[in-house]
Design a protein around this motif. Structure first.
Motif, PDB file in Angstrom:
ATOM      1  N   GLY A   1       3.982  -5.958   6.581  1.00 46.18           N
ATOM      2  CA  GLY A   1       3.901  -5.519   7.971  1.00 46.18           C
ATOM      3  C   GLY A   1       4.882  -4.434   8.357  1.00 46.18           C
ATOM      4  O   GLY A   1       4.936  -4.032   9.527  1.00 46.18           O
ATOM      5  N   LYS A   2       5.661  -3.939   7.406  1.00 46.32           N
ATOM      6  CA  LYS A   2       6.642  -2.889   7.663  1.00 46.32           C
ATOM      7  C   LYS A   2       6.181  -1.571   7.046  1.00 46.32           C
ATOM      8  O   LYS A   2       5.444  -1.557   6.057  1.00 46.32           O
ATOM      9  CB  LYS A   2       8.010  -3.269   7.098  1.00 46.32           C
TER      10      LYS A   2
ATOM     11  N   GLY B   1      14.029  -7.080   5.355  1.00 44.36           N
ATOM     12  CA  GLY B   1      13.566  -8.141   4.475  1.00 44.36           C
ATOM     13  C   GLY B   1      12.930  -7.679   3.182  1.00 44.36           C
ATOM     14  O   GLY B   1      12.519  -8.510   2.363  1.00 44.36           O
ATOM     15  N   VAL B   2      12.823  -6.361   2.965  1.00 42.93           N
ATOM     16  CA  VAL B   2      12.234  -5.821   1.742  1.00 42.93           C
ATOM     17  C   VAL B   2      13.351  -5.305   0.842  1.00 42.93           C
ATOM     18  O   VAL B   2      14.219  -4.544   1.277  1.00 42.93           O
ATOM     19  CB  VAL B   2      11.243  -4.689   2.060  1.00 42.93           C
ATOM     20  N   ASN B   3      13.328  -5.705  -0.429  1.00 47.45           N
ATOM     21  CA  ASN B   3      14.386  -5.333  -1.363  1.00 47.45           C
ATOM     22  C   ASN B   3      14.075  -3.995  -2.038  1.00 47.45           C
ATOM     23  O   ASN B   3      12.969  -3.789  -2.549  1.00 47.45           O
ATOM     24  CB  ASN B   3      14.560  -6.428  -2.421  1.00 47.45           C
TER      25      ASN B   3
ATOM     26  N   LYS C   1       0.856  -1.186   0.000  1.00 48.37           N
ATOM     27  CA  LYS C   1       0.000   0.000   0.000  1.00 48.37           C
ATOM     28  C   LYS C   1       0.891   1.235   0.000  1.00 48.37           C
ATOM     29  O   LYS C   1       1.828   1.327   0.793  1.00 48.37           O
ATOM     30  CB  LYS C   1      -0.901   0.012   1.241  1.00 48.37           C
ATOM     31  N   ILE C   2       0.608   2.146  -0.906  1.00 51.07           N
ATOM     32  CA  ILE C   2       1.389   3.375  -1.017  1.00 51.07           C
ATOM     33  C   ILE C   2       0.484   4.557  -0.724  1.00 51.07           C
ATOM     34  O   ILE C   2      -0.610   4.670  -1.294  1.00 51.07           O
ATOM     35  CB  ILE C   2       2.003   3.525  -2.430  1.00 51.07           C
ATOM     36  N   THR C   3       0.941   5.439   0.162  1.00 53.30           N
ATOM     37  CA  THR C   3       0.223   6.679   0.454  1.00 53.30           C
ATOM     38  C   THR C   3       1.082   7.857   0.021  1.00 53.30           C
ATOM     39  O   THR C   3       2.248   7.960   0.413  1.00 53.30           O
ATOM     40  CB  THR C   3      -0.087   6.806   1.955  1.00 53.30           C
TER      41      THR C   3
END
Length: 254
Positions: A44-45, A142-144, A2-4
């Protein structure tokens, strides 16, 4: 994911102080633009790209209660000036905030916010852990993140690709090699300053040319000045699946 869109304005924001043009006088909420920044929620981040002067206001407006890292595009003040306002996250999460940027970005932050990095710190100052990044993929919780190096006139600026989402701000030119990193993105966000030619930012025509080349499923324009035109008028000129972003806009990507 999700992008805000926390902010979609240029360095002065919209309305501009003292300006009475059609855009600055508009009553359309979409023509009220804070300095450019986005919030990304994934696995979750929660990550923020850039903390401009309006960072506190943006966090309050979106009721953000957790932030796991800050990633910077470049060292200009309209993208870094709000760093001090990470303090509530330090207090709530009881840990230092990871901050990612190139060496010039980190140098600027260490100079402008020298009290954060002082050997003897005043009680309550922001707490950060800086991470230098280069033009190669890096991982945050953990996100690239894949950097996309663009030129803001002659200044190197990083955009970022996260899975099938690419965010680029303050670009004037993008090399073929860097464009190849963007291809295949389902959602592309590009800076689009104004209609007329500009030294260091993409114009509407130039941004549309890149969208045509990349062919994402959807494209959104950000870092918009009052010289572009009203949100309502410009959206009438855009092709299908190309949109002007606005403050508070939320998009999702499966």
């Amino acid at each position: 994911m999700k992008i805000t869109f926390l902010g979609t304005g240029t360095s002065q924001g919209v309305p501009v102080i003292g300006c009475n043009c059609e855009v600055c006088s508009s009553l359309d909420y979409r023509d009220k633009r804070l300095r450019s920044s986005i919030l990304i929620e994934i696995d979750g981040k929660h990550f923020v790209i850039d903390t401009g002067p309006d960072f506190r206001q943006q966090m309050l407006r979106e009721n953000v209660e957790r932030l796991d890292a800050v990633i910077y595009t470049h060292e200009h003040k309209d993208h870094t000036a709000g760093l001090d306002d990470i303090r509530p996250f330090n207090f709530m999460q009881m840990k230092d905030m990871p901050v990612y940027g190139t060496r010039p970005v980190l140098n600027q932050i260490e100079k402008e916010f020298s009290y954060i990095f002082a050997a003897k710190k005043y009680p309550g100052v922001p707490r950060v852990i800086t991470h230098e990044i280069k033009n190669k993929p890096f991982e945050v919780h953990g996100v690239n993140f894949q950097p996309i190096e663009v030129l803001h006139y002659k200044l190197p600026v990083f955009g970022y690709r996260i899975q099938d989402f690419t965010y680029i701000t303050d670009a004037k030119s993008i090399s073929s090699e860097e464009l190849n990193k963007i291809k295949g993105s389902k959602i592309l966000v590009l800076n689009t300053l104004q209609i007329k030619e500009h030294l260091s930012h993409l114009t509407l025509e130039e941004a549309l040319e890149i969208v045509h080349l990349i062919k994402p499923e959807k494209a959104y324009f950000t870092h918009i000045s009052h010289k572009l035109g009203t949100h309502h008028d410009i959206e009438q000129l855009l092709p299908d699946q190309v949109y002007l972003a606005y403050d508070g806009l939320k998009i999702t990507l499966d």
